[in-house]
Design a protein around this motif. Structure first.
Motif, mmCIF file in Angstrom:
data_model
loop_
_atom_site.group_PDB
_atom_site.id
_atom_site.type_symbol
_atom_site.label_atom_id
_atom_site.label_comp_id
_atom_site.label_asym_id
_atom_site.label_seq_id
_atom_site.Cartn_x
_atom_site.Cartn_y
_atom_site.Cartn_z
ATOM 1 N N THR A 206 -41.746 -16.518 -43.701
ATOM 2 C CA THR A 206 -41.786 -15.651 -44.801
ATOM 3 C C THR A 206 -42.886 -15.043 -44.804
ATOM 4 O O THR A 206 -43.116 -13.836 -45.644
ATOM 5 N N GLN A 207 -43.994 -15.703 -44.688
ATOM 6 C CA GLN A 207 -45.270 -15.020 -44.864
ATOM 7 C C GLN A 207 -45.637 -13.759 -43.898
ATOM 8 O O GLN A 207 -46.253 -12.904 -44.416
ATOM 9 N N GLN A 208 -45.029 -13.785 -42.737
ATOM 10 C CA GLN A 208 -45.126 -12.800 -41.853
ATOM 11 C C GLN A 208 -44.141 -11.359 -42.172
ATOM 12 O O GLN A 208 -44.827 -10.455 -42.375
ATOM 13 N N LEU A 209 -43.064 -11.914 -42.966
ATOM 14 C CA LEU A 209 -42.411 -10.938 -43.331
ATOM 15 C C LEU A 209 -43.029 -10.154 -44.791
ATOM 16 O O LEU A 209 -43.004 -8.859 -44.914
ATOM 17 N N ARG A 210 -43.658 -11.046 -45.705
ATOM 18 C CA ARG A 210 -44.244 -10.413 -46.715
ATOM 19 C C ARG A 210 -45.288 -9.594 -46.404
ATOM 20 O O ARG A 210 -45.947 -8.757 -46.915
ATOM 21 N N THR A 211 -46.138 -9.994 -45.190
ATOM 22 C CA THR A 211 -47.209 -9.049 -44.585
ATOM 23 C C THR A 211 -46.722 -7.727 -44.138
ATOM 24 O O THR A 211 -47.310 -6.777 -44.303
ATOM 25 N N TYR A 212 -45.627 -7.950 -43.228
ATOM 26 C CA TYR A 212 -45.051 -6.856 -42.802
ATOM 27 C C TYR A 212 -44.544 -5.968 -43.621
ATOM 28 O O TYR A 212 -44.596 -4.528 -43.435
ATOM 29 N N TRP A 213 -43.850 -6.178 -44.898
ATOM 30 C CA TRP A 213 -43.418 -5.065 -45.730
ATOM 31 C C TRP A 213 -44.643 -5.061 -46.767
ATOM 32 O O TRP A 213 -44.411 -4.401 -47.810
ATOM 33 N N GLU A 214 -45.719 -5.589 -46.725
ATOM 34 C CA GLU A 214 -46.849 -5.162 -47.396
ATOM 35 C C GLU A 214 -46.557 -5.924 -49.142
ATOM 36 O O GLU A 214 -46.839 -5.035 -49.937
ATOM 37 N N ASP B 113 -38.032 -7.141 -58.104
ATOM 38 C CA ASP B 113 -36.603 -6.590 -58.183
ATOM 39 C C ASP B 113 -36.176 -6.407 -56.492
ATOM 40 O O ASP B 113 -36.626 -5.456 -55.666
ATOM 41 N N ILE B 114 -35.550 -7.488 -56.090
ATOM 42 C CA ILE B 114 -35.228 -7.548 -54.488
ATOM 43 C C ILE B 114 -34.023 -6.715 -54.246
ATOM 44 O O ILE B 114 -34.097 -6.092 -52.896
ATOM 45 N N VAL B 115 -33.317 -6.274 -55.035
ATOM 46 C CA VAL B 115 -32.274 -5.381 -54.886
ATOM 47 C C VAL B 115 -32.994 -3.909 -54.252
ATOM 48 O O VAL B 115 -32.528 -3.386 -53.301
ATOM 49 N N LEU B 116 -33.861 -3.569 -55.082
ATOM 50 C CA LEU B 116 -34.456 -2.352 -54.929
ATOM 51 C C LEU B 116 -35.701 -2.330 -53.649
ATOM 52 O O LEU B 116 -35.544 -1.474 -52.994
ATOM 53 N N LEU B 117 -36.029 -3.580 -53.440
ATOM 54 C CA LEU B 117 -36.838 -3.608 -52.269
ATOM 55 C C LEU B 117 -35.985 -3.559 -51.159
ATOM 56 O O LEU B 117 -36.505 -2.823 -50.071
ATOM 57 N N LEU B 118 -35.021 -4.233 -50.776
ATOM 58 C CA LEU B 118 -34.076 -4.130 -49.783
ATOM 59 C C LEU B 118 -33.494 -2.770 -49.455
ATOM 60 O O LEU B 118 -33.327 -2.245 -48.443
ATOM 61 N N GLU B 119 -33.053 -2.045 -50.771
ATOM 62 C CA GLU B 119 -32.544 -0.670 -50.417
ATOM 63 C C GLU B 119 -33.813 0.340 -49.902
ATOM 64 O O GLU B 119 -33.736 1.064 -49.238
ATOM 65 N N GLU B 120 -35.141 0.015 -50.425
ATOM 66 C CA GLU B 120 -36.191 0.662 -50.032
ATOM 67 C C GLU B 120 -36.500 0.427 -48.347
ATOM 68 O O GLU B 120 -37.023 1.231 -47.936
ATOM 69 N N LYS B 121 -35.941 -0.646 -48.009
ATOM 70 C CA LYS B 121 -35.963 -1.136 -46.552
ATOM 71 C C LYS B 121 -34.977 -0.781 -45.602
ATOM 72 O O LYS B 121 -34.610 -1.247 -44.636
ATOM 73 N N ASN C 214 -31.086 -20.758 -47.705
ATOM 74 C CA ASN C 214 -31.719 -21.264 -49.073
ATOM 75 C C ASN C 214 -33.172 -21.394 -48.877
ATOM 76 O O ASN C 214 -33.973 -21.005 -49.870
ATOM 77 N N ASP C 215 -33.476 -22.019 -48.083
ATOM 78 C CA ASP C 215 -35.211 -22.200 -47.576
ATOM 79 C C ASP C 215 -35.956 -20.985 -47.760
ATOM 80 O O ASP C 215 -36.738 -21.105 -47.982
ATOM 81 N N PHE C 216 -35.106 -19.997 -46.827
ATOM 82 C CA PHE C 216 -35.756 -18.796 -46.868
ATOM 83 C C PHE C 216 -35.839 -18.103 -48.023
ATOM 84 O O PHE C 216 -37.001 -17.594 -48.284
ATOM 85 N N ALA C 217 -34.716 -18.186 -48.597
ATOM 86 C CA ALA C 217 -34.966 -17.319 -50.018
ATOM 87 C C ALA C 217 -35.869 -17.987 -51.122
ATOM 88 O O ALA C 217 -36.543 -17.343 -51.562
ATOM 89 N N ALA C 218 -36.176 -19.380 -51.069
ATOM 90 C CA ALA C 218 -37.124 -20.136 -51.928
ATOM 91 C C ALA C 218 -38.407 -19.502 -51.454
ATOM 92 O O ALA C 218 -39.542 -19.279 -52.414
ATOM 93 N N ALA C 219 -38.652 -19.864 -50.194
ATOM 94 C CA ALA C 219 -40.146 -19.469 -49.422
ATOM 95 C C ALA C 219 -40.362 -18.049 -49.817
ATOM 96 O O ALA C 219 -41.605 -17.647 -49.932
ATOM 97 N N PHE C 220 -39.741 -17.164 -49.766
ATOM 98 C CA PHE C 220 -39.903 -15.664 -49.869
ATOM 99 C C PHE C 220 -40.054 -15.591 -51.078
ATOM 100 O O PHE C 220 -40.901 -14.771 -51.329
ATOM 101 N N LEU C 221 -39.242 -15.752 -52.130
ATOM 102 C CA LEU C 221 -39.373 -15.474 -53.398
ATOM 103 C C LEU C 221 -40.484 -16.134 -54.075
ATOM 104 O O LEU C 221 -41.118 -15.688 -55.001
#
Length: 387
Positions: free
Chosen positions: A132-140, A148-156, A235-242
């Motif tokens: 999840t840290q790699q994803l956060r870095t990749y998405w800056e 707002d994760i809804v907005l984030l995913l639409e932007e992606k 679920n583990d992904f969601a918790a670690a990402f958020l």
């Protein structure tokens, strides 16, 4: 249209879309189940009068049953409540994903959307924190809370839609789709009984499926224990990402045993108290005894059904598809009826205006053109002349 052949596969598609069984449709049509099966398997064509009855019952235009839509390949469909979602309900929602993707493909002819920007080159390797840290870095995103994760995913470039689902146990579902050589990932969210904070976790859960499981499993081959495992991973992904490990721990360790403190953290991190408490426990910020005590306290306070601040923060709604339609209609690029004609003629999907409105989150009646006021008065007021 009268010279076109009835499409039995489309009948089955529409029946499942509406959630009806063969028995229910047969009883309405006053024919046998075997006859409906023959219709669906193209062994017998129904009489034109019967097609009208089918169209009325399933609430689709007659032409819907004489056409075939553009081909959409749909991968595994993941449900937020996977283990409690039966096969019938999964099948019922499959074509909603397909139709939403077709609508997006049509809109792309006129609107520039963000391209799907999905993490492909990183391995999970059983280290969710690192992944999840790699994803956060990749998405800056860094270590910041995701507002707002809804907005984030639409932007992606993800396709998101919020629709009313009759099955109350379904919170969200998503699937990888492809039309031609282009890939899409569509996520449908339930519009019923939600809070902003619950939706944050639902969307992150579906994102977890998209990144962790889509290319590595065949869903139909999984047994119940394997299904439980992929749900746990999502679920583990969601918790670690958020709630990224280091910054969240810095916050929670200030007052880890104070349930009131989690109310303040909820405002900052945009995640439910229940989810943060679970995350704190798994990160060993609180021990088992404290975790169990705080869970009992949550029950005593009545926070299982509704937490503090749930009714204050407005639920995040998908915007991209709705904005695309509004841009085209409000700028007179085409009308609602013209949009539906394009959808029918070029994409083989003839549906009523309210179906598109539901799928794209448009205001009810938005695609129905208003009748202009009558101006052909027979009589009129005389000109008044001064005397």
């Amino acid at each position: 249209m009268l010279n076109r052949k009835f499409n039995g596969a489309r009948l089955k598609e529409g029946r499942i879309y509406r959630g009806y069984t063969i028995t229910e449709l047969a009883e309405y049509l006053e024919v046998s189940k075997q006859m409906v099966s023959k219709y669906e398997n193209a062994h017998v064509d129904p009489a034109f009068e019967t097609v009208h009855k089918i169209a009325s019952y399933l609430d689709f235009p007659v032409q819907y049953f004489y056409e075939k839509s553009v081909e959409v390949k749909v991968g595994n469909t993941y449900f937020r409540s996977l283990l409690s979602t039966g096969k019938k309900d999964r099948e019922m929602q499959l074509d909603r994903i397909k139709y939403i993707t077709i609508l997006r493909r049509m809109l792309e002819e006129y609107i520039d959307f963000p391209e799907l920007d999905i993490l492909k080159n990183f391995e999970y390797e059983n280290d969710m924190e690192h992944f999840t840290q790699q994803l956060r870095t990749y998405w800056e995103i860094g270590d910041k809370p995701i507002k707002d994760i809804v907005l984030l995913l639409e932007e992606k470039g993800f396709i998101l839609s919020s629709i009313y689902l009759e099955n109350k146990s379904i919170d969200a579902f998503g699937a990888n789709c492809s039309i031609g050589n282009k890939d899409y990932y569509s996520i449908v969210l339930s519009s019923d009984k939600q809070s902003f904070y619950r939706r944050q976790f639902d969307v992150a859960h579906e994102l977890g499926h998209a990144l962790l499981h889509e290319s590595s499993i065949v869903f139909n081959d999984l047994d119940k224990e394997e299904q439980k495992q992929i749900e746990k991973e999502a679920n583990d992904f969601a918790a670690a990402f958020l709630l990224p490990r280091e910054p969240f721990l810095r916050d929670v360790l200030m007052h880890p045993n104070d349930l009131e403190y989690y109310k303040m953290l909820k405002k900052k991190w945009g995640v439910s108290i229940s989810a943060m408490l679970m995350r704190a426990y798994k990160l060993e910020a609180i021990n088992d005894g404290t975790y169990q005590y705080m869970q009992r306290l949550i029950s005593k306070k009545g926070w299982r059904q509704k937490e503090p601040y749930d009714d204050i923060k407005e639920i995040a709604e998908p915007m991209a598809n709705r904005q695309a339609i509004e841009l085209l209609v409000e700028n007179d690029y085409f009308s609602g009826s013209e949009l539906l004609k394009i959808l029918s003629k070029e994409f083989g999907l003839t549906v009523l205006p309210n179906e598109v409105e539901k799928l794209l989150g448009l205001e009810e009646g938005y695609l129905i053109e208003k009748e202009p006021p009558l101006t052909n008065n027979i009589v009129q007021i005389k000109n008044i002349r001064s005397i």
